[in-house]
Motif scaffolding. Sequence first.
Motif, PDB file in Angstrom:
ATOM      1  N   TRP A  82       0.844  -1.188   0.000  1.00 14.35           N
ATOM      2  CA  TRP A  82       0.000   0.000   0.000  1.00 14.35           C
ATOM      3  C   TRP A  82       0.879   1.238   0.000  1.00 14.35           C
ATOM      4  O   TRP A  82       2.029   1.214   0.436  1.00 14.35           O
ATOM      5  N   GLU A  83       0.291   2.328  -0.492  1.00 16.06           N
ATOM      6  CA  GLU A  83       1.042   3.573  -0.626  1.00 16.06           C
ATOM      7  C   GLU A  83       0.087   4.740  -0.466  1.00 16.06           C
ATOM      8  O   GLU A  83      -1.027   4.737  -1.010  1.00 16.06           O
ATOM      9  N   GLN A  84       0.523   5.751   0.270  1.00  9.04           N
ATOM     10  CA  GLN A  84      -0.270   6.975   0.410  1.00  9.04           C
ATOM     11  C   GLN A  84       0.105   7.891  -0.752  1.00  9.04           C
ATOM     12  O   GLN A  84       1.160   8.514  -0.751  1.00  9.04           O
ATOM     13  N   GLU A  86      -1.794  10.493  -1.961  1.00  9.08           N
ATOM     14  CA  GLU A  86      -2.204  11.853  -1.634  1.00  9.08           C
ATOM     15  C   GLU A  86      -2.534  11.877  -0.142  1.00  9.08           C
ATOM     16  O   GLU A  86      -2.693  10.815   0.474  1.00  9.08           O
ATOM     17  N   THR A  88      -5.167  12.216   1.385  1.00  8.26           N
ATOM     18  CA  THR A  88      -6.413  11.517   1.711  1.00  8.26           C
ATOM     19  C   THR A  88      -6.662  10.299   0.815  1.00  8.26           C
ATOM     20  O   THR A  88      -7.779   9.766   0.800  1.00  8.26           O
ATOM     21  N   TRP A  90      -5.097   6.435  -0.397  1.00 10.46           N
ATOM     22  CA  TRP A  90      -4.157   5.322  -0.313  1.00 10.46           C
ATOM     23  C   TRP A  90      -4.480   4.328  -1.425  1.00 10.46           C
ATOM     24  O   TRP A  90      -5.645   4.034  -1.688  1.00 10.46           O
ATOM     25  N   SER A 152      -7.119  13.537   6.211  1.00 17.57           N
ATOM     26  CA  SER A 152      -5.934  12.685   6.292  1.00 17.57           C
ATOM     27  C   SER A 152      -6.051  11.722   7.477  1.00 17.57           C
ATOM     28  O   SER A 152      -6.444  12.112   8.573  1.00 17.57           O
ATOM     29  N   PRO A 154      -3.559   8.967   9.115  1.00 16.21           N
ATOM     30  CA  PRO A 154      -2.292   8.230   9.152  1.00 16.21           C
ATOM     31  C   PRO A 154      -2.442   6.770   9.569  1.00 16.21           C
ATOM     32  O   PRO A 154      -1.552   5.959   9.308  1.00 16.21           O
TER      33      PRO A 154
END
Length: 516
Positions: A82-84, A86, A88, A90, A152, A154
């Motif tokens: 997985w990658e963020q 932006e 808001t 993922w 957002s 985290p």
Amino acid sequence: MKSQTRLWLLAATALGVAAAGPAFAIGGGGEVIIVANQEPQSMQAQVTYKEINGVGLRNVIENLTRLDPNTNEVLPMLALSWEQVEPTVWHFKLRDDVTFHDGTPLNGESAAVSLNWLYSPENNFSIREMMGPQITAEAVDESTVAVITEASDPLLPRRIYLAGLTSAKQIQEDPASHDVHPIGTGPYVFDEWKQGQYWTATANPDWWGNTADDTYGDIYYDSLRVIWRPEPVVRAAMVESGEAQVAMFLTKEECDRFNEAEGVDCIVKGSDTFLSVRLDYHGAQPILEDLRFREAVFTGIDWEGIRQNLMGLGEPLAGQLLPEAATGFHDGISQYPYDPVRAKALVEELKAEGSEIPSIHIATRLGSTPRNGEMIEAMGAMLNAIGIPTTVAVEEPGVFNPWVTTKPEPTRAGMWLHPQGNPLMDYAAQFSAHYICGSIISVFCDPDFDARVADAATLSGDERHQALRELVKEGHDRYIMGGVGLLQRAYGVPQGFDWDFGLDHRILAVHMKPAE
């Protein structure tokens, strides 16, 4: 440890055999029987977020991520990575060649349908207690799903570990069956739910984990059966007699007896679950908003005495609901002191002003935790002694659950005793479930508090910790909820039974191995 299927594949490769599948049934260990403390409330995929409400369901329904049972680290499950992309948004990269038990594929579109169903405001499933900012999802491509949050978040990869993925076809074509017939991707395929008696599942020969190098377990048992008995002594007796392999949530006394007996063992482990008391607040009888009345209630109960003498298997909590490891833990507060003299004086002060002292109904759910009936009886007696009348009741889920998920009205004055889990170990999740206006189970409503929780939830690191820490202190001073203790969970098993599990206490058959 290699599963039988993976060993077969290695042998087939060495012999030049086409690896189309195992030439034998997966498992070979017969049926594993778990005696749970209560019947599932439903078989919805969302119930996997709260194991106590759907014991064993994660054998059928899987999630994008999982937690390492030893380190609590977030690891791949149905998502490989997985990658963020932006603040808001993922992106979760999905495993190839995973199918639901109805034969439909796991892909970006089916994952999005399932996630949107789980977190829909219209469905208002109880998983939203742990949601944080509103979650929606959409397909990026065949192997990628985007998870989008209003603000957002985290914690999203850890939070999404609570969301069980189910068949998009079932949701779109037969949503009513979703309540009673789970369709997942897991190591066991659901067979039937004989309501009032048991539910069963059979080993899945096509489970992706049979051949993956990063699987999280191995299929040793051909089938799984979950039955339920609310009495700990009955659950224990079924393991002693050989009728079951796992008896959930033994009392300390039963656990001690198991450890002295031949042929059985008691496994005890700390948990991410705390035992809490919640008193009606806004919208209930008006006097419940008076901090003097609330102080009388919370200092009129001997929390530490109840923990030591009745809860038994538990660790103390420092005046809050989560332990020191949690983000937002406040080291400057302590458990509410037991001060019946002051509590009684506060009640008398309110009566002298003309306030009518209401009778508080204290309830707990049948089988939810050992000796909970004795605990609420003790609480009732303590409050009666300071001048607050009470009624107490151990209620069936069908009575208790609707009551605690219904907002108070002006004639109500209720209090619950109930275990609550927080695998995120973060106070933002705790506040979202119990301290904000929109939560299905919250009886507290302060828009300013809500706004500060929302702001804190967008932060990370020490900023997040400090912001949540201030809110913890405020919640403590306003007597919103009381923590009895952090639960240790005890299980009765046959001697030599091999079972590894984490603080979330998920009942996964692929983590169990028969005694040799």
